[in-house]
Scaffold this motif. Structure first.
Motif, PDB file in Angstrom:
ATOM      1  N   ALA A 220       0.876  -1.179   0.000  1.00 32.95           N
ATOM      2  CA  ALA A 220       0.000   0.000   0.000  1.00 32.95           C
ATOM      3  C   ALA A 220       0.902   1.214   0.000  1.00 32.95           C
ATOM      4  N   HIS A 221       1.581   1.429  -1.113  1.00 27.95           N
ATOM      5  CA  HIS A 221       2.618   2.460  -1.172  1.00 27.95           C
ATOM      6  C   HIS A 221       2.421   3.442  -2.315  1.00 27.95           C
ATOM      7  N   THR A 222       1.787   3.041  -3.410  1.00 28.92           N
ATOM      8  CA  THR A 222       1.663   3.895  -4.585  1.00 28.92           C
ATOM      9  C   THR A 222       0.255   3.704  -5.143  1.00 28.92           C
ATOM     10  N   LEU A 223      -0.648   4.588  -4.791  1.00 33.18           N
ATOM     11  CA  LEU A 223      -2.074   4.450  -5.073  1.00 33.18           C
ATOM     12  C   LEU A 223      -2.325   4.122  -6.540  1.00 33.18           C
ATOM     13  N   GLY A 224      -3.026   3.012  -6.770  1.00 31.85           N
ATOM     14  CA  GLY A 224      -3.370   2.601  -8.114  1.00 31.85           C
ATOM     15  C   GLY A 224      -2.318   1.763  -8.801  1.00 31.85           C
ATOM     16  N   HIS A 225      -1.153   1.590  -8.165  1.00 31.46           N
ATOM     17  CA  HIS A 225      -0.046   0.889  -8.819  1.00 31.46           C
ATOM     18  C   HIS A 225       0.606  -0.136  -7.897  1.00 31.46           C
ATOM     19  N   ASN A 226      -0.039  -0.434  -6.787  1.00 30.60           N
ATOM     20  CA  ASN A 226       0.594  -1.304  -5.794  1.00 30.60           C
ATOM     21  C   ASN A 226       0.886  -2.705  -6.305  1.00 30.60           C
ATOM     22  N   SER A 227       0.078  -3.204  -7.222  1.00 31.70           N
ATOM     23  CA  SER A 227       0.279  -4.577  -7.701  1.00 31.70           C
ATOM     24  C   SER A 227       1.273  -4.649  -8.859  1.00 31.70           C
ATOM     25  N   ARG A 228       1.728  -3.492  -9.328  1.00 33.43           N
ATOM     26  CA  ARG A 228       2.604  -3.478 -10.501  1.00 33.43           C
ATOM     27  C   ARG A 228       4.076  -3.301 -10.162  1.00 33.43           C
ATOM     28  N   GLY A 229       4.362  -2.859  -8.929  1.00 33.21           N
ATOM     29  CA  GLY A 229       5.758  -2.601  -8.578  1.00 33.21           C
ATOM     30  C   GLY A 229       5.994  -2.687  -7.086  1.00 33.21           C
ATOM     31  N   PHE A 230       7.272  -2.700  -6.707  1.00 36.45           N
ATOM     32  CA  PHE A 230       7.680  -2.696  -5.304  1.00 36.45           C
ATOM     33  C   PHE A 230       7.854  -1.250  -4.837  1.00 36.45           C
ATOM     34  N   GLY A 231       7.383  -0.955  -3.637  1.00 37.40           N
ATOM     35  CA  GLY A 231       7.557   0.358  -3.049  1.00 37.40           C
ATOM     36  C   GLY A 231       8.688   0.335  -2.034  1.00 37.40           C
ATOM     37  N   VAL A 232       9.735   1.134  -2.290  1.00 32.91           N
ATOM     38  CA  VAL A 232      10.910   1.168  -1.419  1.00 32.91           C
ATOM     39  C   VAL A 232      11.074   2.578  -0.881  1.00 32.91           C
ATOM     40  N   ALA A 233      11.094   2.702   0.449  1.00 33.03           N
ATOM     41  CA  ALA A 233      11.232   4.010   1.087  1.00 33.03           C
ATOM     42  C   ALA A 233      12.575   4.098   1.796  1.00 33.03           C
ATOM     43  N   ILE A 234      13.150   5.284   1.800  1.00 35.85           N
ATOM     44  CA  ILE A 234      14.364   5.561   2.575  1.00 35.85           C
ATOM     45  C   ILE A 234      13.943   6.408   3.770  1.00 35.85           C
ATOM     46  N   VAL A 235      14.337   6.005   4.962  1.00 37.10           N
ATOM     47  CA  VAL A 235      13.948   6.733   6.170  1.00 37.10           C
ATOM     48  C   VAL A 235      14.591   8.116   6.148  1.00 37.10           C
ATOM     49  N   GLY A 236      13.765   9.163   6.257  1.00 40.33           N
ATOM     50  CA  GLY A 236      14.265  10.528   6.301  1.00 40.33           C
ATOM     51  C   GLY A 236      13.465  11.457   5.410  1.00 40.33           C
ATOM     52  N   ASN A 237      13.753  12.757   5.531  1.00 42.13           N
ATOM     53  CA  ASN A 237      13.144  13.798   4.705  1.00 42.13           C
ATOM     54  C   ASN A 237      14.200  14.283   3.731  1.00 42.13           C
ATOM     55  N   TYR A 238      13.974  14.046   2.434  1.00 41.93           N
ATOM     56  CA  TYR A 238      14.983  14.368   1.436  1.00 41.93           C
ATOM     57  C   TYR A 238      14.493  15.447   0.480  1.00 41.93           C
ATOM     58  N   THR A 239      13.823  16.417   1.084  1.00 37.76           N
ATOM     59  CA  THR A 239      13.409  17.596   0.321  1.00 37.76           C
ATOM     60  C   THR A 239      14.610  18.441  -0.054  1.00 37.76           C
ATOM     61  N   ALA A 240      15.530  18.639   0.883  1.00 38.30           N
ATOM     62  CA  ALA A 240      16.690  19.494   0.637  1.00 38.30           C
ATOM     63  C   ALA A 240      18.015  18.748   0.742  1.00 38.30           C
TER      64      ALA A 240
END
Length: 633
Positions: A468-488
């Protein structure tokens, strides 16, 4: 002093019968035992006593023969042994971790390290001893005509410079060739294939390339011997043995029992490979460190802590990267082959080696090395769900139809600081899962995997279950998150390398991800700032990045049941403002960028629930056999 203390402990491990430890099976307990020995044992007496313990070991298998021959143990009557200098508690610990073994789905001789990894003690200590001896090198014979060597035989010590068995230098590991001791095995040893059937029948076109001429004791007693013997058995069944099987502790605060996720696992478990690789890395370090060498308790405290000599790159978290830098695949293959040749010439000869030709041994060594370098060194270290204390899945998960064609990259946004140690990363995982389950109403943490800045990947939904990571595309790919805020800011290079290189390449090799997969930032598919401007700008330079416009996507998404028709649905795994999200009207434009709203106060490692009962065996399993606690589809 360090070498004498290690002989005492190594002797205890090999001599003692397994029992019940009074201390938890933690690396800190092993370090405590070493520290106590360093305080109590006179250095001049330690090695003589430990050698006797080593020779008295009841297990006379091929691994013991390698220890005896390569580490130079000498026989001594067991009645001459002095009383054990360890306290009863530490003596119980040494009995518990006496020898590495796998029986009936349980793994013995392993401890839990501070970085969350499980480590086999026996190959670790063997590597330390080989390093303290300066990496003994054994010259192999070029023909085979003389009497075999017995493990009790001695050999002349000749100081020499060994051939360089390292590849390039690793961060935190010093350059320079160690002084080593060489020994010749009789240049003429009986032909191990004499009197056997046509041993080349199974490999008619096999040609042995550059037969090995030497064996490095450090690689032989840690990795090469066990790799060769395990794959030797696999060659007779026409299938490679499982490599790197993980497991779950009964509890993490005071672990006592380690259950493997695959009850049919080979001896080359993840814990064994961790211990063997740590033995190689630290043994190499000791072989190059001039006198006075550091105490072993201090060295292990640093290595399993903040880093040797305060180098954060030289610690157990990054054992795979550092291990890969020490030796090449071609050199390791030669060492595996050479160790099998050595075992053919030690009495008693291993029964499976008696009718093996050099071509067959070379093929076994090549297969073992290829699998080790690609499936272990070439893949990231992934902590299974039970290791971070995952709660069970709620509901009935759906299986993915593998291989998938997409990899979606996220940042968690909240927690904003990168997690740099196991305690914090595990706490972050539990908090994200609680929010996703309790507030969002999802069955589990949304991501497939989460990458920390501690050198580890944390299993979420894993390779086999729809996330449940990418709305509408969860069954098509793997969702990988990196811990942290990488805006800047950007993640660490280690975290970036994991997402860009090792994790997807490992998935492609395993048939989980298509070779032509497309890598996308979350914002390309969902209205969000995720994965942050800085990280997304970098993603656009990566080889598999695919330019996709959000406007070109046409899909419909079901609103989660936790929302009413008057509220805007929150895209999965992007809930930085989740504490007030349910009250937002649809007329207001929102951009969601990240993960998790609740604060992290009160989540410590001591509060991890029982991993065996809560999340045992939730790591990846074959698609036809869903992993517990997920119910069958």
């Amino acid at each position: 002093m360090a070498q004498g203390v290690l002989w005492i402990l190594l002797g205890l491990l090999l001599w003692s019968d397994p029992g019940t430890a009074s201390l938890p099976l933690l690396m800190d307990s092993v370090i405590q035992a070493l520290a106590e020995l360093e305080q109590k044992v006179p250095a001049a007496k330690a090695r003589h006593t430990a050698s006797a313990w080593l020779m008295s070991a009841p297990n006379s298998g091929p691994h013991n023969r390698l220890y005896h021959f390569l580490l130079g143990a000498r026989s001594l009557n067991a009645t001459e042994l002095d009383p054990c200098p360890l306290s009863p508690e530490l003596l119980g610990l040494t009995k518990e971790v006496a020898r590495h073994d796998v029986r009936e789905g349980k793994e013995y001789g392993v401890v839990l390290a501070p970085d969350g990894s499980t480590v086999a003690v026996e190959p670790l200590l063997a590597g330390l001893e080989a390093g303290l001896q300066g990496r003994r090198v054994i010259n192999l014979p070029l023909d085979s005509m003389a009497a075999p060597w017995e493990t009790g035989d001695t050999f002349p010590d000749v100081v020499a410079i060994a051939p360089d068995v390292r590849a390039t230098s690793s961060p935190g590991l010093r350059d320079g060739s160690p002084d080593v001791t060489t020994a010749d095995i009789g240049a003429n040893t009986p032909d191990a294939t004499k009197g056997c059937p046509d041993v080349q029948a199974s490999l008619p076109d096999a040609k042995a390339k550059s037969p090995p001429t030497m064996v490095d004791s450090l690689l032989a007693v840690t990795l090469a011997g066990n790799l060769g013997l395990t794959f030797l058995r696999g060659s007779q069944t026409q299938r490679h043995p499982d490599l790197g099987t993980e497991g779950c502790w009964d509890q993490l605060s005071a672990p006592r029992t380690f259950m493997l996720l695959d009850p049919k696992a080979s001896l080359l478990t993840m814990a064994f490979l961790n211990g063997a690789l740590d033995g190689v890395i630290l043994g190499d370090y000791l072989s190059r460190t001039p006198e006075p060498q550091p105490s072993l308790s201090h060295l292990l405290s640093q290595y399993y802590g903040a880093g040797v000599a305060r180098d954060p790159g030289f610690r157990s978290n990054f054992r795979r990267q550092n291990g890969a830098a020490l030796t090449s695949a071609s050199i390791l293959a030669q060492q595996v082959w050479g160790t099998l040749v050595l075992l053919q010439r030690l009495e008693p000869v291993h029964p499976q080696l008696q009718c093996m030709s050099q071509e067959q041994l070379a093929q076994v060594a090549a297969n073992a090395t290829k699998e080790f370098t690609e499936a272990f060194l070439g893949c990231p270290a992934i902590h299974p769900r039970c290791r971070w204390g995952a709660a069970p899945y709620r509901g009935r998960p759906k299986l993915l139809q593998l291989p998938l064609g997409f990899l979606y990259v996220h940042h968690t946004y909240v927690p904003a600081p990168p997690c740099t140690d196991f305690t914090r990363c595990a706490a972050n995982m539990r908090s994200m899962q609680r929010y996703h389950q309790d507030t969002q109403g999802w069955g589990d943490i949304g991501y497939s995997f989460v990458v920390g800045s501690d050198g580890y990947v944390y299993e979420g939904r894993g390779w086999h279950w729809v996330g449940a990571h990418t709305l509408g595309h969860n069954s098509r790919g793997f969702g990988v998150a990196i811990v942290g805020n990488y805006t800047a800011a950007l993640p660490t290079e280690a975290a970036l390398r994991t997402v860009r290189d090792t994790l997807p390449s490992c998935a492609v090799r395993a048939g989980l991800l298509r070779p032509d997969y497309a890598l996308l930032g979350h914002r390309q598919l969902v209205r969000t700032d995720c994965p942050g401007d800085a990280l997304f700008d970098l993603l656009r330079t990566w080889p598999h990045f695919t330019a996709v416009s959000l406007r070109s996507l046409h899909y419909t998404a079901r609103r989660p049941s936790v929302y009413t028709s008057s509220t805007r649905p929150l895209p999965p795994a992007c809930n930085s403002c989740a504490r007030t999200a349910s009250a937002r009207p649809t007329s207001r434009r929102h951009v969601y960028s990240g993960n998790l709203g609740p604060a992290f106060a009160g989540h410590s490692a001591g509060n991890i629930p029982d991993p065996v009962t809560s999340a045992y065996a939730a790591s990846a399993q074959p698609q036809t056999q869903p992993a517990c606690p997920f119910p069958s589809s």
